[in-house]
Structure formats: C-alpha cells, structure tokens
Design a protein around this motif. Structure first.
Motif, PDB file in Angstrom:
ATOM      1  N   GLU A 256       0.853  -1.190   0.000  1.00 59.48           N
ATOM      2  CA  GLU A 256       0.000   0.000   0.000  1.00 59.48           C
ATOM      3  C   GLU A 256       0.891   1.242   0.000  1.00 59.48           C
ATOM      4  OE1 GLU A 256      -2.021   0.569   3.667  1.00 59.48           O
ATOM      5  OE2 GLU A 256      -3.249   2.237   2.948  1.00 59.48           O
ATOM      6  N   GLU A 257       0.599   2.180  -0.889  1.00 61.43           N
ATOM      7  CA  GLU A 257       1.418   3.397  -0.959  1.00 61.43           C
ATOM      8  C   GLU A 257       0.975   4.356   0.161  1.00 61.43           C
ATOM      9  OE1 GLU A 257       3.767   6.375  -1.462  1.00 61.43           O
ATOM     10  OE2 GLU A 257       1.669   6.909  -1.796  1.00 61.43           O
ATOM     11  N   VAL A 258       1.906   4.687   1.047  1.00 61.35           N
ATOM     12  CA  VAL A 258       1.541   5.451   2.250  1.00 61.35           C
ATOM     13  C   VAL A 258       2.431   6.685   2.462  1.00 61.35           C
ATOM     14  CG1 VAL A 258       0.610   3.414   3.457  1.00 61.35           C
ATOM     15  CG2 VAL A 258       3.052   3.970   3.673  1.00 61.35           C
ATOM     16  N   SER A 259       3.079   7.164   1.433  1.00 63.06           N
ATOM     17  CA  SER A 259       4.041   8.255   1.647  1.00 63.06           C
ATOM     18  C   SER A 259       3.383   9.476   2.276  1.00 63.06           C
ATOM     19  CB  SER A 259       4.732   8.622   0.335  1.00 63.06           C
ATOM     20  OG  SER A 259       3.787   9.020  -0.629  1.00 63.06           O
ATOM     21  N   ALA A 260       2.231   9.885   1.752  1.00 58.53           N
ATOM     22  CA  ALA A 260       1.565  11.077   2.291  1.00 58.53           C
ATOM     23  C   ALA A 260       1.144  10.828   3.738  1.00 58.53           C
ATOM     24  CB  ALA A 260       0.356  11.426   1.425  1.00 58.53           C
ATOM     25  N   LYS A 261       0.578   9.655   3.974  1.00 51.39           N
ATOM     26  CA  LYS A 261       0.125   9.326   5.332  1.00 51.39           C
ATOM     27  C   LYS A 261       1.289   9.308   6.318  1.00 51.39           C
ATOM     28  CE  LYS A 261      -1.539   5.133   6.311  1.00 51.39           C
ATOM     29  NZ  LYS A 261      -2.433   3.967   6.104  1.00 51.39           N
ATOM     30  N   MET A 262       2.450   8.914   5.836  1.00 49.25           N
ATOM     31  CA  MET A 262       3.605   8.792   6.729  1.00 49.25           C
ATOM     32  C   MET A 262       4.484  10.047   6.733  1.00 49.25           C
ATOM     33  SD  MET A 262       3.300   6.009   8.286  1.00 49.25           S
ATOM     34  CE  MET A 262       4.913   5.915   9.053  1.00 49.25           C
ATOM     35  N   GLY A 263       4.065  11.079   6.016  1.00 50.32           N
ATOM     36  CA  GLY A 263       4.788  12.349   6.114  1.00 50.32           C
ATOM     37  C   GLY A 263       5.946  12.510   5.152  1.00 50.32           C
ATOM     38  N   ILE A 264       5.966  11.694   4.130  1.00 53.07           N
ATOM     39  CA  ILE A 264       7.040  11.837   3.144  1.00 53.07           C
ATOM     40  C   ILE A 264       6.463  12.444   1.873  1.00 53.07           C
ATOM     41  CG2 ILE A 264       8.725  10.623   1.712  1.00 53.07           C
ATOM     42  CD1 ILE A 264       8.986   8.574   3.934  1.00 53.07           C
ATOM     43  N   GLY A 265       6.776  13.709   1.651  1.00 50.19           N
ATOM     44  CA  GLY A 265       6.248  14.366   0.465  1.00 50.19           C
ATOM     45  C   GLY A 265       7.273  15.350  -0.055  1.00 50.19           C
ATOM     46  N   SER A 266       7.797  15.102  -1.199  1.00 55.68           N
ATOM     47  CA  SER A 266       8.829  15.975  -1.743  1.00 55.68           C
ATOM     48  C   SER A 266       8.941  15.697  -3.224  1.00 55.68           C
ATOM     49  CB  SER A 266      10.165  15.680  -1.039  1.00 55.68           C
ATOM     50  OG  SER A 266      11.251  16.014  -1.863  1.00 55.68           O
ATOM     51  N   ARG A 267       9.260  16.739  -3.948  1.00 57.90           N
ATOM     52  CA  ARG A 267       9.492  16.550  -5.384  1.00 57.90           C
ATOM     53  C   ARG A 267      10.907  16.964  -5.757  1.00 57.90           C
ATOM     54  NH1 ARG A 267       6.355  14.738  -9.106  1.00 57.90           N
ATOM     55  NH2 ARG A 267       4.156  14.330  -8.670  1.00 57.90           N
ATOM     56  N   ARG A 268      11.801  16.796  -4.820  1.00 61.95           N
ATOM     57  CA  ARG A 268      13.200  17.019  -5.148  1.00 61.95           C
ATOM     58  C   ARG A 268      13.693  15.838  -5.981  1.00 61.95           C
ATOM     59  NH1 ARG A 268      14.596  21.374  -2.306  1.00 61.95           N
ATOM     60  NH2 ARG A 268      13.467  21.787  -0.383  1.00 61.95           N
ATOM     61  N   TRP A 269      14.793  16.052  -6.620  1.00 66.46           N
ATOM     62  CA  TRP A 269      15.308  15.066  -7.565  1.00 66.46           C
ATOM     63  C   TRP A 269      16.177  14.049  -6.816  1.00 66.46           C
ATOM     64  CZ3 TRP A 269      15.128  15.753 -13.239  1.00 66.46           C
ATOM     65  CH2 TRP A 269      14.286  16.804 -13.621  1.00 66.46           C
ATOM     66  N   ALA A 270      15.551  12.995  -6.327  1.00 67.23           N
ATOM     67  CA  ALA A 270      16.271  12.025  -5.487  1.00 67.23           C
ATOM     68  C   ALA A 270      17.216  11.173  -6.326  1.00 67.23           C
ATOM     69  CB  ALA A 270      15.275  11.126  -4.777  1.00 67.23           C
ATOM     70  N   LEU A 271      18.439  11.057  -5.851  1.00 64.09           N
ATOM     71  CA  LEU A 271      19.401  10.186  -6.523  1.00 64.09           C
ATOM     72  C   LEU A 271      19.869   9.046  -5.633  1.00 64.09           C
ATOM     73  CD1 LEU A 271      21.844  12.249  -8.773  1.00 64.09           C
ATOM     74  CD2 LEU A 271      20.082  10.624  -9.426  1.00 64.09           C
ATOM     75  N   ALA A 272      19.779   9.230  -4.340  1.00 67.25           N
ATOM     76  CA  ALA A 272      20.257   8.170  -3.448  1.00 67.25           C
ATOM     77  C   ALA A 272      19.484   8.222  -2.140  1.00 67.25           C
ATOM     78  CB  ALA A 272      21.752   8.327  -3.180  1.00 67.25           C
TER      79      ALA A 272
END
Lengths: 599, 296
Positions: A256-272
C-alpha cells in the motif's frame, strides 16, 4: 607614518608573497601527500597500506559492459547529460549457497541485465536469462536504473525490486524455478522515473517495506516527450522532480502506498537513499540525497516520518547529492553519513559532505557537522557512488569513491557551456532546448577514483593509485562484498557506458576480521535493519544490514568487521529490527558467524 | 566594491559606489537613513542580499567563511591606512570588499577567503599610478584567486536559486541605487552590450540564444553589473568614457566567452578597467602639457 618609499617597498614584497601563496600551498600539499598518490608496486602497497586491488572481472568470466539508453530525439543535443545513469550493482546470495552473487543493470533499450552466479572457483556465470530477470529493458517499458534485493515474503529467498526510468518491477524468487514477476499483484505504479530504492522495515512489523525516490517527474516518458521542459527548474533548489513513494508491505505480496500518510512528500530530484537507525530509537530513519538541491532526513517517529534536514544541519546548503552511505568512522558506535557532490577545479567546488553526528544531543534529537574537509574526503571530482568498508582489516572503516560524468573527447570540454546555462534563470535551464549541444565533448570525464584509508585518528588518505585502482571510467555504483569468503572486502564497480569492474582485494590472509550473516525470524528474514555492535580492544564499531545504500547499489548483507592486530573481541551485540537484543560473548575472529534471530 | 585609503579626512568611504555618497560626512537623519541618499545603502543592500539569500536559499554553507573574508578585509584596511596615512580609514569600503569576496568566491577551504580579501585590499595600496589604484579591489582579488588557485577556488554560480522573483527584486533595487548614484548608464551600457553580444555569439556558435543570455540572469552578474563595474574609483571620469569602458568590458568578455572562458566577465574587467584608467591618465597628462603651450 613610516617612510612612504620603504613602506611601499615592504608592502610590495608582501603583496608578491600573497600572490605566491596559492603556489606555495600547492607545493606544500603535494609534499604532504603520502606516497600513495602515485602508483606503487604491489609489494610496496602491501607494506604501506596492508592491501592492494587487482581488477579481475575478465578472468572471473565477467565481460559485462553497460550501455546507456537513447531517449527521445528532442534530447539528442544533450543526450550524454540526460542519459547519464543506469549502471548499478547489487550483491545477493540468490541461491542461498553461501557465496555472494552479483546483479547488474543495463540501460539500452532491449539490453539485458545480468545475474552473475558465484561458481565458488573464482569465476562467475551469467544466469539472468535462465532465471527470468535479464530481458527487462524492452522498448516501451523503460530501462533499468537500479536494483535492490530483499526477502519481502519471508520465504528464505531473496526477491528483486528493479527500478527503472519506466515501469518498476518486482520479482519473487521461486526456489528451483527462477523468478516470478509479481509487479501487478504488488500494486506498484505503472511508471516511475526512479534512481533510488531501498528495502527497509520502517514499522518493525517483520515485513520489508519499500521506498522509491523519483528523479524525473513520473508523468514524463523520456522516449515520447510532449515537452522539452523536463529539466530541473533550478540547479540548487529544484522541486519539479519525481515524487517519493513509500510502499507498506501488507503481506501476501501486496503493498500500500503510504508516503503522504507517513509524512514523506517531496518533489526534489532524489538520486540516493539509505536507512539506518541514526538516533538509537530502534527504528530506521531515512536519508535522501537529492540532485539539484538539499538533502532530506526523515526521522522515524514510529507512526510517522518527520523531515528534519534543516534542524539537523544536513538539509541547508544545496548541492548535487548523489550518494548516501553510513559508516561508524570513529569507532564510537555512531553513524556518519557520506553524501557525494561535484567538485571541478576552478569551476564548481561543492565538496562532498561527511556528516558526523554532534556530541551531546538530547533525547531523540540529532544534528551533524560536515567534517569532510577535516577528514580529507571532500574533493572527489564529479562524485557518484561511495561505500564504507575496512579494506585492510585494521579496524577502521575506509571509503571507496567512484566518479566521472561523461568521458568522450578528451580535448574538448562541456564545462563552459554547462556552467554558463546552469547559473541562469529557471525559465532557461528548465527547457532542454535551451542547452547547447554536447557535440562529443566530455564533462568531468576520465577522473581518478578515490580509495581513502582511515588512519583512525581523524584523517583519510587517498591511496587509490597506489593500491591499483587506476581506472578512469564513468563510475556510478559501488558495492562491497567478500566475494570469495576470504575475510577481505572486494569492490564491484558499475560504470556508465563502461565495463563492470571487480577489484579483488589482495590483502594477505589473516584472522584480523570477523563476519556476520544474520537471518531474522520475528524480524524480516533478510535481517535488513539489524545492527551489530562489535566490542573489541576497548573500542566498538556499529554496522547494520542494509537494503540499499551508496548510489544505485547494495552491499552484501553479510557484515564485515576488520579488527587490526592482536584483536581480543569482548562481544557482539545484535539488535534485531523486532527489538530483540542478542549478545554473543567472545565470538571467534577470522570466521563468518551465521546468526539466527532468537524466536 | 572598493575603497580609497587616500581619501581626505574625514571622508570615510569614498571609493565604492557607496563611497560616493559618503564623500562629505553629514549627520544621518531618519529620513535620510530610509531614503536612497543613505550613504550606507550599498553595504546595507549587499548585506541584505547575503542575509536573505542565506536565510531563504542557504547560499552560504555557513557565515564563518564570509565573516573571515570581512574581518581580514577590514583589519588589513585599518592597518594599512594607519601605517601609510596615519589615520583610521573608515571600514565600510573594506566591509563591502570583504562581503563581496565572501559571496563571490567558493571554496571548501578557509584560507582562500582570507587570502582573497588580503589581496584585494593590499592591491589598493600597491598597484597605484599617480595616486590612483587601478583595479577594483574585489575584482583583482577574485580574478587572482580564480587564476592562481583554481584547484581550490570557484566562483558563485548557482547558489542563489534560479528563480525569477529574487532576480527581479535584486535588479530593481540594484538599478534604483545605481541610478541614484548616477552610475546607471554604466550598468545599462554593459547590459545592452552583453545582450547584443549574446545574440551575436548565438549566431556564431549555433547555440540557443537563451543559453548565451543565461549568465546575465544569474547571481554573479547581479553583483558584477551593479557594484563592480560601477566602482567610482576604478572607472574613468567622463560619462561617455564610462559607457565606452562598459562597452569595452562587454566586448572583451565576448572574445573570452568565444574561447570558453568560464570567468570571462571578471577577467574582462581585470584587463579593461586598469587599461582605461591608464589611458585616461595619459590623456590628462597630455592635455595638461598642451594647455599651457596653446595658451602661449
């Protein structure tokens, strides 16, 4: 007032001295460098550093060469810059024979990934096709960017998550029958332009969860662009990258996708990204290195993540984050974090970051100082993957760094055009059409790698050339593993548009080491997140089982500790993700300890 | 971005753009403090850029290096002023030099910040012809560091965000200040020249014109065009001459850019600025010689 003429003459001499200062500092630095800055004989390297590497990929039966993708023709002028990632390496014992195997990704459309089975005799055999995980870069599905292994269904066999600029894929190991694609049942999205993913059990329920970090926005199909405005809108503060995904493992192969529920929200360019218990809470915290921006640190409060990058110091100065590796570099039982960035003489000196935890923080708070310069691990060119490991078994963690961006024409550089545009306004840099064509030029190409050995007293010294790491390929991913069960760490390097390299550690055999292979019972069976704290000779070192670290890489899940001479081990304390703490008194040095979590 | 240690007492800060306003020290009323006539406007403006930039964008890794550059700059200015002129020179000009160094150079080491400030200030006292220093101090220091210590030093490039609004704010405020200081024509001439040359470069190289325009939309240029090329003490005196020099800087920069020189603007100013001053001095001398003759 002094006599003007004399005063001016003296001042002129001082002025000339000031002008000469950079030259003098350069001379002094060159003199202060150890002999390791140049190539040495193997015997000398052994004598001086206790190890050297021999590149043995070909003689081990591995002739893998990574190929980059060819994206939408609209990107053709700057294709080398955009299609510059995809070479990855992850270590896994997929057949549970006690010998680590190697999985590497390819990125050209229609190219094949490879799974190199360890044949126990110094050679490897590519079995990816027969295992069903080779042909994963078919046109229309995107191409591979990385892979991480974890036993998400706790059946005792490692499963594979493949991330792509395209459709992510989850493969479940079927004992005796290769791998089964279970992406659809798992509920993974149709398309993510991802460059990082890790397995970790963030809620300690014994089931491995999954984090995936987007790079390009997920609505971008790099083969069928509707716009060329796909580039970062800032080279330091970009927030138009891919979203983050946190998949909670529900069991039975479903997520289950829970990023918003768990407080992870970002649109930075993740590389690692990588996870470790940075605060001693028993829960894994999540560290994300973002390109074109600041790093993010999500601390795990149990029922929610909290982003504390700024408060902790790691998320303030924006750079070009490309790596996250944890290492207890001071043997104090605490992790430092290594984030790689870009440095180019005379053009862009970002410097890599070595985030060392501050002393005296209260409760669960955490803060770091960047001590990369003090430790001597700041400048590494256009740095990509890096990992901590004790290469000479002296009891302190060393650091391997690979680098290099685009190696093409040696005589012509793209740096001028790159720096010209990257400092411009977002409306200019955000559109690929505004970028000058690469035209066969190099950008931070043909760079020398770094093998920094830790002197245990607060300094790292680069000995790469001296110990045989002399390649200048465009390095991306680094994974550390004791490939042949000899008690030394070997290095596997995946290069963009280049060969897979295996640097075999030629340290003399000794018993100055100890290794642990952990298996969870109440915890996830891969034991990802389990922590071993080794106490010996009045010091301690902590390591943890990782579900992915560095850049597009995963080290062997077995933990390797160097001990130094005349080691007397007091105990090993294992803290399992379930919270169970297990102590092993006086474990024997010079051997691998297989430890199962107490039920 | 400079200061003239030979300024007659009590003028504290005569040589920077700010210094123009400080030539005659007058009591600062609240109204003046809040107006564009505030002689401390330039230092205050640059300080604001630094503080806001750091608070919002984290343009500095920390204040320590910038502080080091400022302190070294001021200490050397005070010391040299005392030694050579027997007085305490007002530190505002050195402050601007220090803060400019702190913003514009980038290095993981501390020593380049101190050295750059030291070179900048010392150059004012050493490189003099007929009582005038030739180089804009921070331009001299930064160019020297980029040229001599390239393995350790870079220049500000992408650390201010690449967004429109901070750029517009700085451009509007910078233009207002420079206009008030009667030096807007220098900036305007340079900007127009740069844009024309950018289009010309695009035609020559075949690169997108946007890529050639891009640099001037970046942060380095905002300091360069408002506060470095307009430095009163290192520009020629006539308004026409100032425009010609600004055009010449842009022209040489064009040549350097065609050679793919990353720091073309610094080096162009480094070469053109002193050359223009020397020509002006030579012309003045010749004029002084010819005037009595013709009078006869």
């Amino acid at each position: 007032m002094i006599d003007q003429r004399i005063g001016r003459a003296v001042l002129a001499v001082v002025f000339v001295g000031l002008l000469a200062t950079p030259f003098l500092i350069r001379q002094m630095s060159a003199r202060a460098l150890p002999q390791g800055s140049s190539q040495e004989s193997k015997a000398a390297a052994l004598e001086n550093y206790g190890f050297y590497f021999e590149e043995v990929a070909h003689q081990s039966g591995i002739d893998f060469v990574h190929r980059a993708p060819t994206l939408d023709p609209k990107l053709a002028p700057i294709m080398p810059e955009v299609a510059s990632m995809g070479a990855s390496v992850s270590i896994v014992d997929f057949d549970n024979d006690g010998w680590p195997d190697i999985y590497v990704t390819n990125s050209a459309e229609g190219s094949q990934n490879a799974l190199y089975r360890n044949m126990h005799d110094g050679t490897f055999r590519n079995v990816a096709a027969e295992m069903g995980i080779a042909d994963v870069n078919r046109p229309g599905t995107g191409v591979s960017m990385g892979a991480v292994w974890g036993d998400f269904d706790n059946d005792g066999y490692e499963d594979l998550l493949l991330i792509k600029w395209g459709r992510p894929e989850l493969f479940r190991r079927i004992p005796g029958a290769g791998f089964e694609r279970v992406t659809d049942q798992a509920g993974l999205p149709k398309w993510i332009n991802a460059n990082t993913a890790i397995w970790f059990d963030y809620d300690g329920d014994g089931l491995l969860d999954l984090f995936i970090g987007g790079y390009f926005a997920e609505d971008v199909d790099l083969w069928h662009l509707t716009t060329t405005r796909i580039m970062p809108d800032s080279f330091e503060y970009a927030t138009n990258g891919g979203r983050k995904w946190l998949f909670h493992n529900l069991g039975h192969g479903r997520f289950e996708e829970v990023s918003a529920k768990m407080g992870i929200g970002s649109r930075r360019w993740a590389l690692a990204a990588a996870a470790a218990d940075l605060r001693g809470t028993g829960r894994p915290d999540l560290f994300i290195a973002n390109d074109y921006g600041i790093s993010e640190l999500y601390v795990n409060d149990g029922n929610r993540f909290r982003e504390v990058g700024k408060e902790s110091g790691v998320g303030f100065a924006p750079k070009s984050g490309m790596n996250v590796a944890f290492g207890d570099i001071q043997n104090q039982g605490r992790y430092s974090v290594y984030v790689s960035n870009i440095s180019e003489d005379g053009i862009l000196i970002q410097g890599n970051n070595l985030w060392v935890p501050k002393e005296g923080m209260n409760g669960n708070a955490i803060a770091f100082d960047n001590l990369a310069r003090d430790y001597g691990v700041e400048l590494g060119g256009w740095s990509f993957g890096a990992q901590f490991g004790d290469f000479n078994n002296d009891g302190t963690l060393d650091l391997y760094l690979t680098n290099g961006y685009v190696s093409a024409d040696r005589k012509r550089s793209y740096w001028y055009d790159f720096s010209k545009v990257s400092g411009g306004n977002s409306t200019i840099i955000g559109d690929a059409r505004n970028w000058p064509p690469f035209d066969g030029r190099s950008l931070a190409g043909y760079q020398q790698k770094r093998v920094w050995i830790n002197d245990g007293a607060g300094k790292f010294v680069d000995v790469a050339q001296a110990v045989g790491v002399t390649d200048t390929f465009d390095g991306r991913a680094v994974a550390l593993v004791d490939l042949w069960n000899r008690g030394v760490l070997d290095v596997v390097v995946a290069n963009q548009n280049g060969p897979l390299l295996i640097y075999k550690n030629m340290a003399p055999s000794s018993s100055d080491w100890i290794e642990f292979a952990l298996e969870g019972t109440r915890s996830n069976r891969s034991a990802i997140g389990a922590e071993v704290r080794l106490f010996w000779n009045g010091q301690q070192q902590v390591q943890h089982v990782s579900g992915g670290s560095g850049f597009a890489a995963q080290n062997d899940r077995r933990l390797h500790f160097g001990l130094g001479k005349k080691a007397s081990i007091d105990k090993a304390v294992i803290r399992w993700p379930s919270g169970v703490v297990q102590t092993i008194d006086k474990p024997a040095a010079g051997q691998l300890h297989k430890v199962k979590e107490p039920a | 971005m400079s200061g003239d240690p030979r300024a007659p007492h009590p003028a504290p800060l005569p040589a920077s753009a700010a210094g123009e306003g400080l030539r005659k020290r007058q009591p600062l009323t609240l109204a003046k403090l809040l107006s564009l006539d505030n002689p401390y406007l330039v230092p205050a403006f640059i300080t604001c850029i630094l503080l806001v930039g750091h608070a919002t964008f984290g343009i500095l890794e920390g204040f320590d290096k910038t502080l080091l550059a400022i302190v070294v700059s001021i200490v050397i200015e005070l010391a040299l002023g005392r030694i050579f002129y027997g007085k305490w020179v007002h530190p505002a000009s050195a402050y601007i030099t220090g803060i400019s160094v702190g913003i514009l150079i980038r290095s993981p080491a501390y020593w380049p910040y101190a050295l750059c400030s030291a070179l900048s200030i010392t150059s004012k006292y050493v490189l003099r012809v007929k009582g005038r220093h030739l180089w804009n101090p921070s331009n001299f220091g930064i160019s020297a560091m980029l040229f001599l210590a390239g393995e350790t030093v870079g220049s500000l490039s992408i650390q201010w965000g690449n967004y429109l609004w901070p750029m517009l704010v700085i451009w509007v405020l910078g233009a207002l200040i420079i206009w008030r200081l009667r030096r807007f024509h220098i900036t305007a001439t340079y900007v127009v020249s740069f844009i024309v040359y950018a289009l010309l470069r695009s035609a020559i190289t075949g690169n997108p014109w946007q890529s050639e325009i891009a640099p001037i939309t970046g942060p380095m240029y905002q300091l360069f065009i408002f506060f470095m090329i307009t430095d009163p003490k290192t520009t020629v005196r006539s308004k026409t001459g100032q425009c010609v020099v600004a055009f010449a800087i842009a022209s040489l920069e064009m040549v350097l850019r065609l050679q793919q020189n990353v720091y073309a603007p610094y080096y162009a100013l480094f070469i053109v600025g002193p050359t223009a001053l020397l020509i002006e001095m030579w012309l003045s001398t010749r004029r002084a010689r010819t005037v009595p003759t013709s009078a006869v």
